[in-house]
Scaffold this active site. Structure first.
Site, mmCIF file in Angstrom:
data_model
loop_
_atom_site.group_PDB
_atom_site.id
_atom_site.type_symbol
_atom_site.label_atom_id
_atom_site.label_comp_id
_atom_site.label_asym_id
_atom_site.label_seq_id
_atom_site.Cartn_x
_atom_site.Cartn_y
_atom_site.Cartn_z
ATOM 1 N N GLY A 7 0.854 -1.194 0.000
ATOM 2 C CA GLY A 7 0.000 0.000 0.000
ATOM 3 C C GLY A 7 0.882 1.233 0.000
ATOM 4 C CB ALA A 10 0.093 9.550 3.218
ATOM 5 C CE LYS A 102 -3.284 5.305 13.699
ATOM 6 N NZ LYS A 102 -2.759 6.652 13.933
ATOM 7 C CE LYS A 185 -6.332 8.256 15.226
ATOM 8 N NZ LYS A 185 -5.973 9.162 14.128
ATOM 9 C CB THR A 242 -6.292 12.593 15.815
ATOM 10 O OG1 THR A 242 -5.260 11.609 15.801
ATOM 11 C CG2 THR A 242 -6.996 12.549 14.488
ATOM 12 C CG ASN A 250 -10.251 10.973 10.866
ATOM 13 O OD1 ASN A 250 -11.293 10.410 10.574
ATOM 14 N ND2 ASN A 250 -9.074 10.416 10.636
#
Ligand SMILES: NC(=O)C1=CN([C@@H]2O[C@H](COP(=O)(O)OP(=O)(O)OC[C@H]3O[C@@H](n4cnc5c(N)ncnc54)[C@H](O)[C@@H]3O)[C@@H](O)[C@H]2O)C=CC1
Ligand SMILES: O=C(CO)COP(=O)(O)O
Length: 320
Positions: A7, A10, A102, A185, A242, A250
């Site tokens: 993958g 980023a 995640k 989160k 985050t 997000n």
């Protein structure tokens, strides 16, 4: 131990760059055109522009080549993990698979470790999660993450292999706790972005982070995870990062919701599907997760931010 990253988004690219400081690394993308671009420019201009790929980082679109290594980091979005495992079952069987995503799978309510166990039981499973932005890792800035693996010996070995000069790894055997921290989160970050976007202030954000953390712990305890795991990098650590940084996608989705702006639907925002999956799971279990429910209402356009705040502020008063 040689490592491949599957993958070339980023995060996968950033991990491959950091690991290349220790030895040869292979970075796989399913898109041959993307691989040709990266091989030519020695940069992943599509996903992580401006970060040079070291010479010992080999890019390929041949999965068989990448799968010659025993340890494979799976750096695809959560909702794509099962599809990837199903598509490459033969090459991945018997390997050490380290999920780097995640979230909670929308169709099953399972986290990455549980999805790997279900879809490919003939492999070894671990999870790499915690507070880190891809660009920070690629730039060589200091980062600390959680390596979760139910098998303590394999966990120790992976901790050694994947620890790099700027990526310090702590290990845990509580894979469920690590999964829940990393997944939830993002949901709370959407809520925090929304209150900041709407100009409701830093105090409201602090309240959401704290009560969001209580929600994360509630779910973790209910499912049998160790509440202490949530106090570590995969929970508290990633929540702090985050919910406070505009580098987070997000959080930026939340900002757009709070400002009434449109958000680019092609950007990977794990918290959206995870909010829906978690809300459905919590309702089925009779678990109170009011912030998650409000995020779902906001995302679906069924709740205004004003209505969400009123709903949260007028809940019955209780002990902390
Ligand atoms: N970007 C970041 O700073 C961080 C991301 N993560 C996590 O890493 C995971 C991946 O995120 P990013 O790399 O940022 O996303 P991204 O959107 O930059 O890249 C995702 C990559 O996965 C590939 N992909 C999608 N479906 C696939 C499939 N079925 N088979 C093969 N390849 C497939 C895409 O082509 C793309 O290259 C997410 O779960 C995210 O939460 C974790 C920490 C930091
Ligand atoms: O997981 C991350 C930081 O730890 C990256 O956050 P976003 O996916 O919101 O960009």
């Amino acid at each position: 131990m040689s490592v491949s990253v599957l993958g070339a988004g980023a995060f996968g690219t950033a991990l491959a760059i950091s690991l290349a400081g220790k030895g040869a690394v292979t970075l796989w993308s399913r898109d041959a055109g993307h691989v040709a671009e990266m091989a030519e420019s020695r940069e992943n201009a599509r996903r992580l522009p401006g970060m040079p790929l070291p010479q010992n980082l080999n890019v390929t679109s041949e999965l068989q080549q990448a799968a010659q290594n025993r340890v494979l980091l799976l750096a695809v979005p959560m909702q794509q993990l099962r599809r990837m495992l199903d598509a490459h079952r033969a090459e991945l069987t018997g390997k050490v698979l380290v999920a780097c995503c995640k979230g909670i799978e929308l169709t099953t309510g399972l986290g990455p470790i549980e999805v790997m166990r279900e879809a490919l039981p003939e492999a070894h499973h671990a999870l790499l999660t915690g507070p880190s932005f891809a660009a920070d890792i690629a730039m060589g800035l200091p980062t600390a993450l959680t390596l979760a693996c139910a098998d303590p010996d394999l966990g120790k070995s992976l901790q050694q292999s994947l620890n790099t000069a700027n990526l310090r790894l702590y290990r845990t055997t509580d894979t469920l706790g690590a999964e829940i921290g990393g997944a939830l989160k993002n949901v709370i970050a959407i809520a925090c972005g929304a209150v900041i976007g709407a100009g409701l202030g830093d105090s409201a954000r602090a309240a959401l982070m704290t009560r969001g953390y209580a929600e994360m712990q509630r779910l973790a305890r209910h499912l049998g995870a160790e509440a202490d795991t949530l106090a570590g990098l995969s929970g508290f650590g990633d929540l702090a990062l985050t919910c406070t940084s505009t580098l987070s996608r997000n959080y930026r989705l939340g900002l757009a919701l709070g400002r009434g702006e449109v958000f680019d639907p092609t950007v990977t925002v794990e918290g959206a599907a995870t909010a829906h999956a978690t809300d459905a799971k919590a309702r089925a279990m009779g678990l109170d997760m009011p912030i998650t429910a409000c995020v779902v209402g906001l995302l679906d356009g069924k709740l205004t931010l004003d209505a969400a705040m009123t709903a949260l502020l007028t809940r019955p008063l209780k002990e902390e």
